[in-house]
Motif scaffolding. Structure first.
Motif, mmCIF file in Angstrom:
data_model
loop_
_atom_site.group_PDB
_atom_site.id
_atom_site.type_symbol
_atom_site.label_atom_id
_atom_site.label_comp_id
_atom_site.label_asym_id
_atom_site.label_seq_id
_atom_site.Cartn_x
_atom_site.Cartn_y
_atom_site.Cartn_z
ATOM 1 N N GLU A 348 80.033 -46.174 -10.858
ATOM 2 C CA GLU A 348 78.796 -46.919 -10.600
ATOM 3 C C GLU A 348 78.965 -47.846 -9.404
ATOM 4 O OE1 GLU A 348 75.897 -46.669 -11.805
ATOM 5 O OE2 GLU A 348 76.173 -45.382 -13.545
ATOM 6 N N ARG A 351 79.076 -45.828 -6.161
ATOM 7 C CA ARG A 351 77.740 -45.366 -5.782
ATOM 8 C C ARG A 351 76.917 -46.517 -5.201
ATOM 9 N NH1 ARG A 351 76.644 -43.234 -10.184
ATOM 10 N NH2 ARG A 351 77.072 -41.058 -9.685
ATOM 11 N N LYS A 356 79.587 -41.427 -1.693
ATOM 12 C CA LYS A 356 79.283 -40.221 -2.433
ATOM 13 C C LYS A 356 80.558 -39.710 -3.090
ATOM 14 C CE LYS A 356 75.116 -38.136 -0.586
ATOM 15 N NZ LYS A 356 74.502 -36.875 -0.095
ATOM 16 N N HIS A 377 78.892 -39.592 -13.596
ATOM 17 C CA HIS A 377 78.809 -38.943 -12.277
ATOM 18 C C HIS A 377 77.474 -38.225 -12.137
ATOM 19 C CE1 HIS A 377 79.938 -35.508 -9.470
ATOM 20 N NE2 HIS A 377 80.085 -36.583 -8.741
ATOM 21 N N GLN A 414 66.689 -36.293 -7.636
ATOM 22 C CA GLN A 414 68.130 -36.496 -7.746
ATOM 23 C C GLN A 414 68.767 -35.176 -8.163
ATOM 24 O OE1 GLN A 414 69.252 -39.518 -10.557
ATOM 25 N NE2 GLN A 414 71.283 -39.771 -9.709
ATOM 26 N N THR A 442 72.960 -35.745 -4.819
ATOM 27 C CA THR A 442 73.547 -37.035 -5.164
ATOM 28 C C THR A 442 75.003 -36.889 -5.586
ATOM 29 O OG1 THR A 442 71.377 -37.758 -5.926
ATOM 30 C CG2 THR A 442 73.258 -39.089 -6.591
ATOM 31 N N ALA A 443 75.312 -35.798 -6.286
ATOM 32 C CA ALA A 443 76.672 -35.560 -6.766
ATOM 33 C C ALA A 443 76.960 -34.068 -6.707
ATOM 34 C CB ALA A 443 76.843 -36.090 -8.190
#
Length: 735
Positions: A348, A351, A356, A377, A414, A442-443
């Motif tokens: 957290e 981010r 990233k 994640h 997202q 985002t991930a």
């Protein structure tokens, strides 16, 4: 008899119950998995070092311009007879190759101090001493392992009911291929041992699968202890009583069946089949048992049993699938890859800091996705894009095209991308499209990856148009390739050997320390080294530019304005110590503040402090300061040369001493303004036969110094005061 073989440092394998073994060494040397997955590594250079190289080229060009300008003006004035009337200068020298070469080298000697040679010495001292503070940081000390942080390089300082339950545990203690080590076998030969005695022995189980070993150990902790086997007889301690079971048949685990079964006869003569496997393969075979309750608490494995007839021969003849039918569900177990403490909070914070995070793992897709959600994640509501199970390049490319169009059409969503190793082979052949999709997510999770593929993904990110700085974090030998490929390699001192730690740039005990390493030490290191570098260029501009101005007044005669002692002491004594202290101790924010406000990391993102804009700002300050320092004393001297206490006029060395005094004072005052932790360092008194002593004894000299200093620092003070207000106004406007 047990044979033990060493595979690699820290790892052994053993073969038991064999009289002899034939061994053959294969896949050795360059054919080992580690060698095949390794890549040639190159030296790592920090972004600051690359910026320094650019700034040095700029100063080299500036040096050449100054030398060429002075050399050209020297011979222009001589040819034009500008100073012909000044008889005290003597006859005009003859222009020939020897004189030109002599003048060229003389100007190079005069102006070479503009190149901050001592910068490299100071940087190396700052980096080396700075790594000691990293290793001494108590916030990076792991209490569980007793390990402090390790810094392997100083060049990159700038990147966690009772009957069914008993039968269930009995199934775990029987349905496996686990064996005891020889030492444990010798301890369990005493039949009078109680459950407490066996538990206190810490029996050493050996298994080909860590999951099997974990399940047997879990059953032992719950009171059902597997104490070994003799031939086909297996011994289990249940509630303090030793029970024996005869193993009749073992139906081996396969990837297609996703289960294994063990057929045993208990002491009463009943024959049982215990089946253990994935829930998707075991649940459909069950006819009774707490199915609904088990499904509600389902983990990784399910366990079932069946009472069989005594006709062993006829039953073995049928297929495994017919044998594993009509089972009674006993329960389910789960082997969890337990997250270390603080993993979710760390992700957290990273981010929020604008970083990233990608997961590159050898786990299967389902496991990796579950771990991603459990550690935060992947966020709830994340749209998952799966690029998996593609065995042809065409289908993989078509899926990439579809995902590319989707993320481009709806960029506010997202997205989370999941890729497996097989599909990654094709995706890496279409790097631009694959990179575009990854950067829009985002991930990203990459599963079932080889060590070589991990390094290829890191390289893919490094080659992005915006040239991001990458950090790779790992704890095992499979992570070495990507750790070496990334700009900064971070090793975790885990239970998978020390290869990752040895090959990393920085190492620590747990993943949660990444938060402090990046947000605190990373912030401080970058701020310190970037300011140190820019300050060195600034102070050399302030110091040597008066020599250029003085050449216009001395007919470009290559006469020095400073005494050689001043030249030697400027970098060594008067200006290097304060900035070195700054480079070691400066903390613009406390560690608590940096951990509580991860967004502060964005203030130093994209090498902002070492940009050309920042560099030119420091150079502009230097040019302004040196101009004021030189011309205010010069114009005052033009008005009245007799400013000394005894009313004697200023000569060349006195004028140079006045300039030198103002230069040292200004650059140290500049350090106290921009570098809060540094105290002003005053130059010593008395050089060149009391010249400096006569200067400081004059009130006019001090008034001149105050005037020059005040005029110099007007722009600095104005910008320092107004910048916070301007930034605050801009922030409110954006909000």
């Amino acid at each position: 008899m047990e044979f033990v073989f060493g595979k690699s440092p820290g790892y052994i394998s053993s073969v038991v119950n064999m009289e002899f073994v034939f061994g053959c060494a294969v896949y050795t040397g360059q054919e080992t998995k580690l060698a095949l997955n390794s890549r040639l590594t190159s030296n790592k250079f920090s972004t600051v070092e690359k910026s320094i190289n650019g700034f040095l080229l700029f100063f080299m060009g500036l040096l050449l311009v100054e030398v060429a300008l002075c050399l050209g003006l020297k011979y222009y004035t001589e040819l034009q007879g500008v100073f012909i009337a000044a008889e005290y200068l003597g006859p005009v020298p003859v222009i020939n190759f020897r004189n030109v070469l002599q003048d060229l080298l003389s100007f190079f000697i005069l102006f070479n101090y503009i190149i901050p040679i001592s910068l490299y010495v100071t940087i190396e001292m700052q980096k080396f001493l700075g790594t000691l503070f990293f290793e001494w940081d108590e916030g990076l000390f792991c209490e569980e392992t007793g390990q402090a942080a390790i810094c392997n390089t100083s060049d990159l300082n700038e990147e966690l009911g009772q009957e069914e339950m008993e039968r269930f545990l009995l199934g775990l203690a029987l349905c496996h291929t686990v064996q005891l080590s020889n030492a444990s076998k010798r301890l369990t030969m005493n039949n009078n041992l109680t459950e407490g005695d066996l538990l206190s022995m810490h029996l050493d189980y050996q298994a080909s699968s860590p999951d099997e070993k974990a399940l047997v150990e879990a059953a032992a902790r719950c009171g059902v202890v597997f104490v070994g086997e003799k031939g086909d007889t297996m011994f289990v301690l249940v509630k303090g009583q030793l029970q024996h079971f005869t193993r009749l048949e073992c139906l081996e685990f396969t990837s297609d069946r996703k289960r294994m079964s063990l057929v045993v006869r208990d002491g009463d003569g009943d024959i049982w089949l215990y089946c253990k496997g994935a829930e998707s393969s075991v649940i459909p075979l069950t006819e009774k048992g707490p199915t609904e309750k088990t499904l509600a608490h389902l983990g990784e494995f399910a366990l079932a049993r069946q009472t069989m007839s005594s006709h062993r021969e006829s039953i073995i003849a049928v297929s495994y699938s017919k044998m594993e039918a009509g089972l009674t569900l006993l329960g389910a177990t789960g082997v969890e890859d337990k997250l270390q403490e603080g993993v979710q909070e760390t992700l957290e914070s990273l981010r929020a800091a604008g970083l990233k995070v990608w997961i590159l793992t050898g786990d299967k897709v389902e496991t990796a996705v579950n771990i991603s959600f459990s550690c935060g994640h992947f966020k709830p509501g994340t749209i998952q894009l799966f690029l998996t199970e593609h065995h042809k390049e065409r289908s993989c490319v078509q899926m990439l095209q579809a995902y590319s169009a989707r993320v481009e059409a709806d960029s506010l969503e997202q997205y989370g991308l999941v890729v497996d190793g097989q599909s990654l082979k094709f995706a890496l052949k279409n790097q631009e499209m694959f990179r575009k999709v990854c950067m829009a997510c985002t991930a990203v999770i990459c599963c079932r990856m080889s060590p070589l593929q991990k390094s290829q993904v890191v390289q893919l990110v490094k080659q992005s148009p915006n040239k991001p700085i990458t950090a790779a974090i790992g704890d095992g030998a499979n992570d070495v390739a990507m750790i070496q490929e990334a700009h900064v390699g971070l090793g975790i001192m885990g239970k998978e050997g020390r290869q990752a730690v040895r090959c990393s740039d920085f190492a620590f005990g747990q993943f949660r320390f990444v938060r402090r390493v990046l947000l605190v030490h990373g912030h401080w290191y970058y701020l310190r080294i970037s300011t140190l570098v820019l300050y060195f260029f600034y102070k050399n501009i302030v110091f040597i530019t008066p020599q250029l101005f003085f050449n216009f007044l001395s007919a470009f005669s290559t006469q020095a304005i400073y005494d050689t002692a001043y030249l030697s002491m400027y970098n060594v004594l008067f200006t290097s110590l304060p900035i070195l202290i700054y480079g070691l101790f400066e903390q613009n924010y406390s560690d608590v503040k940096l951990l509580e406000c991860p967004h502060l990391y964005k203030e130093i993102a994209n090498n902002v402090l070492m940009s050309w804009c920042s560099f030119l700002k420091w150079i502009a300050f230097g040019v302004w300061h040196t101009t004021v320092i030189f011309y205010i004393p010069y114009f005052l001297m033009m008005i009245n040369e007799a400013i000394l206490l005894d009313s004697t006029p200023i000569d060349q060395w006195m004028f140079g001493s006045i300039i030198y005094h103002c230069v040292v004072t200004i650059v140290n005052l500049k350090s106290t303004m921009d570098l809060p932790c540094v105290q002003q360092y005053q130059p010593p008194r008395g050089t060149m036969y009391w010249v400096y002593f006569h200067a400081i004894s004059s009130p006019t000299f001090w008034l001149l110094s105050v005037l020059a200093i005040a005029v110099c620092l007007v722009p600095d003070t104005t910008i320092t005061v107004l910048t916070p207000h301007i930034l605050s106004a801009l922030y409110r406007t954006k909000v």
